[in-house]
Write a protein that holds these residues in place. Structure first.
Motif, PDB file in Angstrom:
ATOM      1  N   ALA A 134       4.626  -1.383  -6.491  1.00  0.00           N
ATOM      2  CA  ALA A 134       3.540  -1.655  -5.545  1.00  0.00           C
ATOM      3  C   ALA A 134       2.476  -0.580  -5.730  1.00  0.00           C
ATOM      4  O   ALA A 134       2.738   0.599  -5.527  1.00  0.00           O
ATOM      5  CB  ALA A 134       4.057  -1.645  -4.122  1.00  0.00           C
ATOM      6  N   THR A 135       1.288  -1.012  -6.134  1.00  0.00           N
ATOM      7  CA  THR A 135       0.194  -0.060  -6.333  1.00  0.00           C
ATOM      8  C   THR A 135      -0.812  -0.099  -5.190  1.00  0.00           C
ATOM      9  O   THR A 135      -1.725   0.705  -5.157  1.00  0.00           O
ATOM     10  CB  THR A 135      -0.539  -0.356  -7.662  1.00  0.00           C
ATOM     11  OG1 THR A 135      -1.005  -1.707  -7.631  1.00  0.00           O
ATOM     12  CG2 THR A 135       0.387  -0.136  -8.844  1.00  0.00           C
ATOM     13  N   SER A 136      -0.636  -1.047  -4.267  1.00  0.00           N
ATOM     14  CA  SER A 136      -1.535  -1.138  -3.117  1.00  0.00           C
ATOM     15  C   SER A 136      -0.718  -1.516  -1.882  1.00  0.00           C
ATOM     16  O   SER A 136       0.415  -1.995  -1.990  1.00  0.00           O
ATOM     17  CB  SER A 136      -2.624  -2.191  -3.360  1.00  0.00           C
ATOM     18  OG  SER A 136      -2.056  -3.477  -3.397  1.00  0.00           O
ATOM     19  N   LEU A 137      -1.312  -1.314  -0.734  1.00  0.00           N
ATOM     20  CA  LEU A 137      -0.632  -1.647   0.512  1.00  0.00           C
ATOM     21  C   LEU A 137      -0.389  -3.156   0.605  1.00  0.00           C
ATOM     22  O   LEU A 137       0.636  -3.584   1.134  1.00  0.00           O
ATOM     23  CB  LEU A 137      -1.417  -1.141   1.710  1.00  0.00           C
ATOM     24  CG  LEU A 137      -0.727  -1.263   3.060  1.00  0.00           C
ATOM     25  CD1 LEU A 137       0.621  -0.541   3.065  1.00  0.00           C
ATOM     26  CD2 LEU A 137      -1.606  -0.736   4.162  1.00  0.00           C
ATOM     27  N   GLU A 138      -1.285  -3.964   0.077  1.00  0.00           N
ATOM     28  CA  GLU A 138      -1.104  -5.411   0.118  1.00  0.00           C
ATOM     29  C   GLU A 138       0.142  -5.829  -0.659  1.00  0.00           C
ATOM     30  O   GLU A 138       0.879  -6.713  -0.234  1.00  0.00           O
ATOM     31  CB  GLU A 138      -2.345  -6.136  -0.435  1.00  0.00           C
ATOM     32  CG  GLU A 138      -3.553  -6.069   0.471  1.00  0.00           C
ATOM     33  CD  GLU A 138      -4.204  -4.676   0.497  1.00  0.00           C
ATOM     34  OE1 GLU A 138      -4.121  -3.936  -0.518  1.00  0.00           O
ATOM     35  OE2 GLU A 138      -4.753  -4.329   1.550  1.00  0.00           O
ATOM     36  N   GLU A 139       0.383  -5.188  -1.806  1.00  0.00           N
ATOM     37  CA  GLU A 139       1.597  -5.479  -2.566  1.00  0.00           C
ATOM     38  C   GLU A 139       2.831  -5.054  -1.779  1.00  0.00           C
ATOM     39  O   GLU A 139       3.850  -5.730  -1.810  1.00  0.00           O
ATOM     40  CB  GLU A 139       1.553  -4.785  -3.923  1.00  0.00           C
ATOM     41  CG  GLU A 139       0.522  -5.379  -4.861  1.00  0.00           C
ATOM     42  CD  GLU A 139       0.384  -4.591  -6.159  1.00  0.00           C
ATOM     43  OE1 GLU A 139       0.944  -3.478  -6.264  1.00  0.00           O
ATOM     44  OE2 GLU A 139      -0.306  -5.093  -7.060  1.00  0.00           O
TER      45      GLU A 139
END
Length: 180
Positions: A134-139
């Protein structure tokens, strides 16, 4: 409620929250974890869990309570075919299934203890596959949704049964008192 309504848990980001501070956060940052943001889980519109999310390039995720302390923190690693390793601080039972391993390490443990115990869980579940990163909070929010769909009932079965028994006993006791 989470057991019965696992598909109804909603995940969203909290934009106005800042990263927690403290020695646990510093320990995560020195180990290569990066703050992604703060997430909120709600059930039927009621807030149920808030966590600061830290991600590592190797796929490990650590969710800390807003206080930045270890109590209530957990580490999670997800894999492509629905396998997942979860290690949490606090009390609870260990859950081992074909594609899932959850372990409680107890209260009073350090970040190092959490990450070491999580490495053991990862080794048992990974089967040599690479984790989802996960590279972003959405992921991370999507991984949370997947966890609830794939593993929440496995994790929450025993607490749900115990809560159901307690609720049933309370209702029987209430009816008994009412008939007196």
């Amino acid at each position: 409620m989470r057991f019965l309504l696992a598909g109804r848990v909603r995940h969203r980001s909290l934009d106005d929250e800042s990263a927690p501070e403290g020695p646990v956060v510093e320990g995560l940052e020195t180990r290569g974890f990066r703050y992604l943001g703060t997430r909120l889980e709600t059930l039927l519109g009621l807030p149920s869990r808030v966590a600061a999310v830290y991600a590592h390039a190797d796929g490990r995720l650590v969710d800390l309570p807003p206080s930045g302390r270890m109590a209530g923190a957990y580490a999670m690693t997800s894999y492509e075919n629905g396998r997942c390793a979860l290690t949490r601080t606090g009390t609870g039972q260990d859950v081992v299934r074909d594609r899932y391993r959850s372990r409680a390490i107890g209260t009073g443990k350090t970040l190092r203890d959490l990450l070491e115990a999580h490495a053991e869980s990862e080794a048992a579940v990974s089967l040599g596959d690479k984790p989802r990163v996960a590279t972003s909070l959405e992921e991370r929010l999507e991984l949370g949704r997947r966890w609830y769909l794939d593993h929440a009932r496995t994790e929450l079965l025993l607490p749900a049964v115990l809560d159901g028994l307690l609720l049933g006993a309370l209702i029987v006791f209430g009816v008994y008192l009412w008939t007196l």
